[in-house]
Enzyme design. Structure first.
Site, PDB file in Angstrom:
ATOM      1  N   SER A   1       0.825  -1.212   0.000  1.00 22.01           N
ATOM      2  CA  SER A   1       0.000   0.000   0.000  1.00 22.01           C
ATOM      3  C   SER A   1       0.856   1.257   0.000  1.00 22.01           C
ATOM      4  CB  SER A   1      -0.881   0.052   1.258  1.00 22.01           C
ATOM      5  OG  SER A   1      -1.699  -1.065   1.318  1.00 22.01           O
TER       6      SER A   1
ATOM      7  N   HIS B   1      -9.662  -6.438 -10.986  1.00 19.21           N
ATOM      8  CA  HIS B   1      -8.965  -5.164 -11.171  1.00 19.21           C
ATOM      9  C   HIS B   1      -7.896  -4.901 -10.119  1.00 19.21           C
ATOM     10  CE1 HIS B   1     -11.967  -4.381 -14.177  1.00 19.21           C
ATOM     11  NE2 HIS B   1     -12.897  -4.701 -13.297  1.00 19.21           N
TER      12      HIS B   1
ATOM     13  N   HIS C   1      -5.408  -9.555  -0.663  1.00 20.43           N
ATOM     14  CA  HIS C   1      -5.430  -9.684   0.798  1.00 20.43           C
ATOM     15  C   HIS C   1      -6.565 -10.601   1.236  1.00 20.43           C
ATOM     16  CE1 HIS C   1      -3.667  -5.677  -0.054  1.00 20.43           C
ATOM     17  NE2 HIS C   1      -2.906  -5.917   0.993  1.00 20.43           N
TER      18      HIS C   1
ATOM     19  N   TYR D   1      -8.562  -9.952   3.611  1.00 17.10           N
ATOM     20  CA  TYR D   1      -9.744  -9.138   3.946  1.00 17.10           C
ATOM     21  C   TYR D   1     -10.578  -8.779   2.724  1.00 17.10           C
ATOM     22  CZ  TYR D   1      -6.765  -5.116   2.715  1.00 17.10           C
ATOM     23  OH  TYR D   1      -5.941  -4.241   2.063  1.00 17.10           O
ATOM     24  N   GLU D   2     -10.031  -8.993   1.529  1.00 15.56           N
ATOM     25  CA  GLU D   2     -10.826  -8.763   0.323  1.00 15.56           C
ATOM     26  C   GLU D   2     -11.680  -9.988  -0.008  1.00 15.56           C
ATOM     27  OE1 GLU D   2      -8.371  -6.309  -2.771  1.00 15.56           O
ATOM     28  OE2 GLU D   2      -6.960  -7.481  -1.586  1.00 15.56           O
TER      29      GLU D   2
ATOM     30  N   ALA E   1       3.028  -1.914   3.997  1.00 11.27           N
ATOM     31  CA  ALA E   1       2.821  -0.852   4.975  1.00 11.27           C
ATOM     32  C   ALA E   1       2.457  -1.542   6.288  1.00 11.27           C
ATOM     33  CB  ALA E   1       1.680   0.050   4.531  1.00 11.27           C
TER      34      ALA E   1
ATOM     35  N   MET F   1      -1.341  -6.688   7.454  1.00  8.87           N
ATOM     36  CA  MET F   1      -2.386  -7.601   6.992  1.00  8.87           C
ATOM     37  C   MET F   1      -1.964  -8.357   5.731  1.00  8.87           C
ATOM     38  SD  MET F   1      -5.492  -4.853   7.359  1.00  8.87           S
ATOM     39  CE  MET F   1      -5.608  -3.767   8.782  1.00  8.87           C
ATOM     40  N   SER F   2      -0.667  -8.504   5.529  1.00  6.05           N
ATOM     41  CA  SER F   2      -0.222  -9.147   4.272  1.00  6.05           C
ATOM     42  C   SER F   2       1.078  -9.902   4.493  1.00  6.05           C
ATOM     43  CB  SER F   2      -0.018  -8.072   3.205  1.00  6.05           C
ATOM     44  OG  SER F   2       1.092  -7.250   3.526  1.00  6.05           O
TER      45      SER F   2
ATOM     46  N   ASN G   1       2.483   4.153  10.202  1.00 14.51           N
ATOM     47  CA  ASN G   1       1.812   4.758  11.368  1.00 14.51           C
ATOM     48  C   ASN G   1       2.271   4.023  12.607  1.00 14.51           C
ATOM     49  OD1 ASN G   1      -0.004   2.623   9.924  1.00 14.51           O
ATOM     50  ND2 ASN G   1      -0.597   2.539  12.085  1.00 14.51           N
TER      51      ASN G   1
ATOM     52  N   HIS H   1      -6.547   4.969   6.957  1.00 18.37           N
ATOM     53  CA  HIS H   1      -5.888   4.524   5.729  1.00 18.37           C
ATOM     54  C   HIS H   1      -5.220   5.707   5.033  1.00 18.37           C
ATOM     55  CE1 HIS H   1      -4.939   1.935   2.417  1.00 18.37           C
ATOM     56  NE2 HIS H   1      -5.622   2.668   1.564  1.00 18.37           N
TER      57      HIS H   1
HETATM   58  N1  HPA Z   1      -2.217  -2.270  11.433  1.00 12.72           N
HETATM   59  C1  HPA Z   1      -2.391  -3.206  10.492  1.00 12.72           C
HETATM   60  N2  HPA Z   1      -2.052  -3.036   9.228  1.00 12.72           N
HETATM   61  C2  HPA Z   1      -1.486  -1.860   8.890  1.00 12.72           C
HETATM   62  C3  HPA Z   1      -1.280  -0.839   9.825  1.00 12.72           C
HETATM   63  C4  HPA Z   1      -1.658  -1.059  11.166  1.00 12.72           C
HETATM   64  O1  HPA Z   1      -1.492  -0.206  12.065  1.00 12.72           O
HETATM   65  N3  HPA Z   1      -0.700   0.193   9.150  1.00 12.72           N
HETATM   66  C5  HPA Z   1      -0.566  -0.199   7.856  1.00 12.72           C
HETATM   67  N4  HPA Z   1      -1.040  -1.447   7.694  1.00 12.72           N
END
Ligand code: HPA
Length: 280
Positions: free
Chosen positions: A31, A62, A84, A86-87, A114, A212-213, A236, A248
């Site tokens: 991401s 896509h 992912h 979650y998709e 990320a 998450m990946s 973050n 996000h």
């Molecule tokens: N948690 C989970 N997945 C993430 C985060 C997070 O804080 N930041 C970017 N992807």
């Protein structure tokens, strides 16, 4: 025959017919980190939806594109966009690109993502080499009958993230005046971010950052003996570390901010990996 191996071989053949390049290194861009693919020369871009075996076996629509091109002299295959859990994709679907990479002759991958950081040595925007992972996704791409053409039933995970690649990355990072951390990545399914209590738990069990990946891809890559380097961008600080909610937008903004140094690092690491005697 519509097994994963046959699909992967068909997809690999389709992709290689579109370019004279023969990459030995694959990348997956996380991401906010997709810009690297735009910096390649002699690039061929193939939307996932155009790769027949890929769209038939994963229905990924896509989600993104595969870019084959050169970073200086090094040919690479880049997944600009990943799948992912979650998709709603299965672990097998998410890791199908690793199977395709394998059939293309790729022997090393750089997985990027990320992540939220909770090791207090990290700051927002830090780059972290993943030293090890904790898979809390409740999924594994190797569940089901094992296909021996890919690899072993019970693959070893002691050396998931190649030490020599991390050392090479550290050296190149130093040359560029960047500090690269190392850490343990905990993977959760998402898509909700973690609660502060969950972050506390992840810290207690030995993790440094969360996302998450990546881990399912690393498992599939190791299954098929592809060497792995994984780099997280701490977009973050994780939930509860600072007294502010996560978004996000923040993740994407930090990705944008570190874009230049992140891309410089990737370009610097690639010749090092390309000279890896184990993969040529
Ligand atoms: N948690 C989970 N997945 C993430 C985060 C997070 O804080 N930041 C970017 N992807």
């Amino acid at each position: 025959m519509d097994d994963q191996f046959t699909f992967a071989e068909a997809a690999a053949k389709f992709i290689l017919a579109r370019t004279p390049l023969r990459p030995r290194i694959g990348l997956v861009l996380g991401s906010g980190l997709g810009g690297f693919a735009d910096s390649l020369t002699d690039a061929v871009r193939i939307p996932y939806s155009e790769i027949p075996a890929l769209s038939r076996s994963t229905a990924i629509g896509h989600a993104g594109q595969m870019v084959i091109g050169k970073s200086s002299a090094v040919p690479v295959a880049v997944m600009q966009g990943r799948l992912h859990l979650y998709e709603g994709y299965s672990a097998q679907q998410i890791t199908f690109p690793m199977r395709v990479f394998g059939r293309m002759g790729i022997r090393s991958v750089i997985l990027t993502n990320a992540a939220g950081g909770f090791n207090l040595n990290y700051q927002q925007g830090a780059l972290v080499l993943i030293r090890d992972h904790i898979n809390l996704q409740g999924a594994n791409p190797l569940i089901g009958a094992n296909d021996d053409r890919f690899g072993l039933r019970f693959p070893d995970m002691t050396h998931t993230y190649a030490k020599d690649y991390r050392q090479a990355a550290q050296q190149e990072g130093r040359q560029l005046g960047m500090t690269l951390h190392e850490g343990v990545y905990a993977a959760l399914p998402g898509p909700s971010y973690e609660t502060p209590a969950e972050i506390n738990y992840l810290r207690v069990i030995g993790a440094d950052l969360v996302g998450m990946s990546t881990v399912l891809e690393a498992i599939a890559a190791r299954h098929t003996e592809i060497k792995v380097l994984a780099i997280s961008c701490v977009t973050n600080m994780a939930a509860g570390i600072l007294d502010q909610p996560l978004s996000h937008q923040e993740v994407m903004e930090t990705g944008e901010r570190v874009k230049a140094s992140f891309e410089a690092l990737l370009h610097a690491i690639l010749p090092r990996i390309a000279s890896d005697k184990e993969i040529v």
